[in-house]
Enzyme design. Structure first.
Site, PDB file in Angstrom:
ATOM      1  N   LYS A  55     -11.830  13.672  14.102  1.00 28.10           N
ATOM      2  CA  LYS A  55     -10.705  14.595  14.336  1.00 28.10           C
ATOM      3  C   LYS A  55     -10.366  14.771  15.822  1.00 28.10           C
ATOM      4  O   LYS A  55     -10.000  15.849  16.279  1.00 28.10           O
ATOM      5  CB  LYS A  55     -10.962  15.957  13.670  1.00 28.10           C
ATOM      6  CG  LYS A  55     -11.141  15.880  12.167  1.00 28.10           C
ATOM      7  CD  LYS A  55      -9.998  15.154  11.455  1.00 28.10           C
ATOM      8  CE  LYS A  55      -8.706  15.952  11.444  1.00 28.10           C
ATOM      9  NZ  LYS A  55      -7.616  15.199  10.741  1.00 28.10           N
ATOM     10  N   HIS A 115     -16.826   6.257  14.152  1.00 28.65           N
ATOM     11  CA  HIS A 115     -17.089   7.583  14.704  1.00 28.65           C
ATOM     12  C   HIS A 115     -18.523   7.638  15.240  1.00 28.65           C
ATOM     13  O   HIS A 115     -19.017   8.715  15.589  1.00 28.65           O
ATOM     14  CB  HIS A 115     -16.940   8.676  13.638  1.00 28.65           C
ATOM     15  CG  HIS A 115     -15.522   8.968  13.237  1.00 28.65           C
ATOM     16  ND1 HIS A 115     -14.481   9.019  14.135  1.00 28.65           N
ATOM     17  CD2 HIS A 115     -14.991   9.271  12.022  1.00 28.65           C
ATOM     18  CE1 HIS A 115     -13.355   9.324  13.478  1.00 28.65           C
ATOM     19  NE2 HIS A 115     -13.639   9.479  12.208  1.00 28.65           N
ATOM     20  N   SER A 145     -10.207  21.583  13.920  1.00 28.03           N
ATOM     21  CA  SER A 145      -9.625  20.486  13.147  1.00 28.03           C
ATOM     22  C   SER A 145     -10.643  19.902  12.154  1.00 28.03           C
ATOM     23  O   SER A 145     -10.319  19.614  11.004  1.00 28.03           O
ATOM     24  CB  SER A 145      -9.123  19.405  14.098  1.00 28.03           C
ATOM     25  OG  SER A 145      -8.404  18.441  13.394  1.00 28.03           O
TER      26      SER A 145
END
Length: 302
Positions: A55, A115, A145
């Site tokens: 995010k 990620h 987020s």
């Protein structure tokens, strides 16, 4: 199918994917189960990797990079949804696909996504001197987020209440681990490797300038008209309406946009609507401690 079976398939009843640890970092168990294969993933010298903490502007960056590669041709970028165009190397959702398999099947040159913190990145990416784009976002907005994303994404743990999530995030007990370690790890690696380190806030403030920087890193010379076209097509409002970029093609059993849209606000400073005064003070104190050993700085509002 019997009616009661159909009832069980309702998206709000879909069970959450369980999690476990890989080298001390929380990951969904399907990822843990194939970790050896992920670690041994063979990168190619012409791979381009987009890396972020979850995010932090990942999908936005993917869309920009795709358009740079295709010299602003919007139609080409509509060829498939984001998760098909850019294999997410450590991700596996049985009903949707396995990023590792997608990557292996994709012809070169590949644009891949991760990620993973730098310590868990498959070593071949650095060995092959692949170009890597890293995007970092200020931790307060990133936390907000990620909280809303976990609410709507059944492939991740239930975040609990905002108060509970605030504590989990500070402790680094969320998937992909501590935000602080993540951004610092990649920051420390940027000068030794082929890494372009960008900031979400800079991309919001001056998208054209950052897109130009990306194009140069990728090796594309784009004229002003094409740059303006990319700025327009990758603006939040346009992307939010784009089914190839807003994850609306995934089944609601995986991502339930009625809980919270995948593309929610895309602003800088939304944390002010979530953090209490006490939380903000506690966060600032914790941030000061954890970021004392780095030259990395963030903007919390524009």
């Amino acid at each position: 199918m019997a009616l009661n079976e159909m009832e069980n398939l309702k998206s709000d009843e879909t069970p959450r994917v369980p999690v476990d640890y890989v080298e001390g970092i929380l990951q969904p168990t399907p990822t843990c189960d194939i970790w050896d294969q992920i670690w041994k993933f063979q990168a190619k010298p012409d791979d381009l990797l987009i890396s972020t903490y979850p995010k932090a502007g990942t999908t936005w960056t993917q869309e920009i990079v795709d358009l740079i590669q295709n010299e602003g041709d919007v139609e080409i970028s509509k060829r498939a949804p984001t998760h098909i165009r850019f294999p997410f190397i450590e991700w596996i959702i049985p009903s949707v696909g396995c990023g590792l398999e997608q990557a292996k099947a994709m012809p070169s040159p590949r644009i891949l996504k991760t990620h993973l913190p730098i310590d868990l990145l498959p070593p071949s990416f650095l060995e092959e001197k692949c170009k890597i784009i890293y995007v970092a976002r200020n931790p307060k907005d990133n936390m907000v987020s990620y909280f809303h994303f976990q609410r709507m994404n059944k492939a991740l743990p239930d975040p609990g209440t905002w108060e509970e999530y605030f504590e989990s995030f500070l402790a680094g007990k969320v998937c992909w681990g501590s935000w602080h370690d993540h951004v610092k790890g990649w920051w420390n690696a940027k000068d030794q490797h082929n890494i372009l380190y960008l900031f979400y806030e800079d991309m919001k403030k001056n998208p054209k300038h950052e897109i130009e920087k990306l194009a140069e890193f990728i090796g594309k010379k784009l004229d002003d008209k094409v740059l303006d076209q990319i700025v327009h097509h990758t603006s939040f409002d346009i992307m939010k309406q784009n089914p190839m970029a807003n994850y609306s093609t995934l089944p609601s059993e995986v991502m339930n946009h009625s809980v919270s849209p995948f593309m929610r606000k895309g602003t800088v400073g939304d944390w002010k609507h979530h953090f209490t005064v006490a939380q903000n003070e506690r966060f600032n104190e914790d941030y000061k401690k954890k970021m004392a050993d780095t030259s990395l700085t963030f903007h919390f509002h524009l």
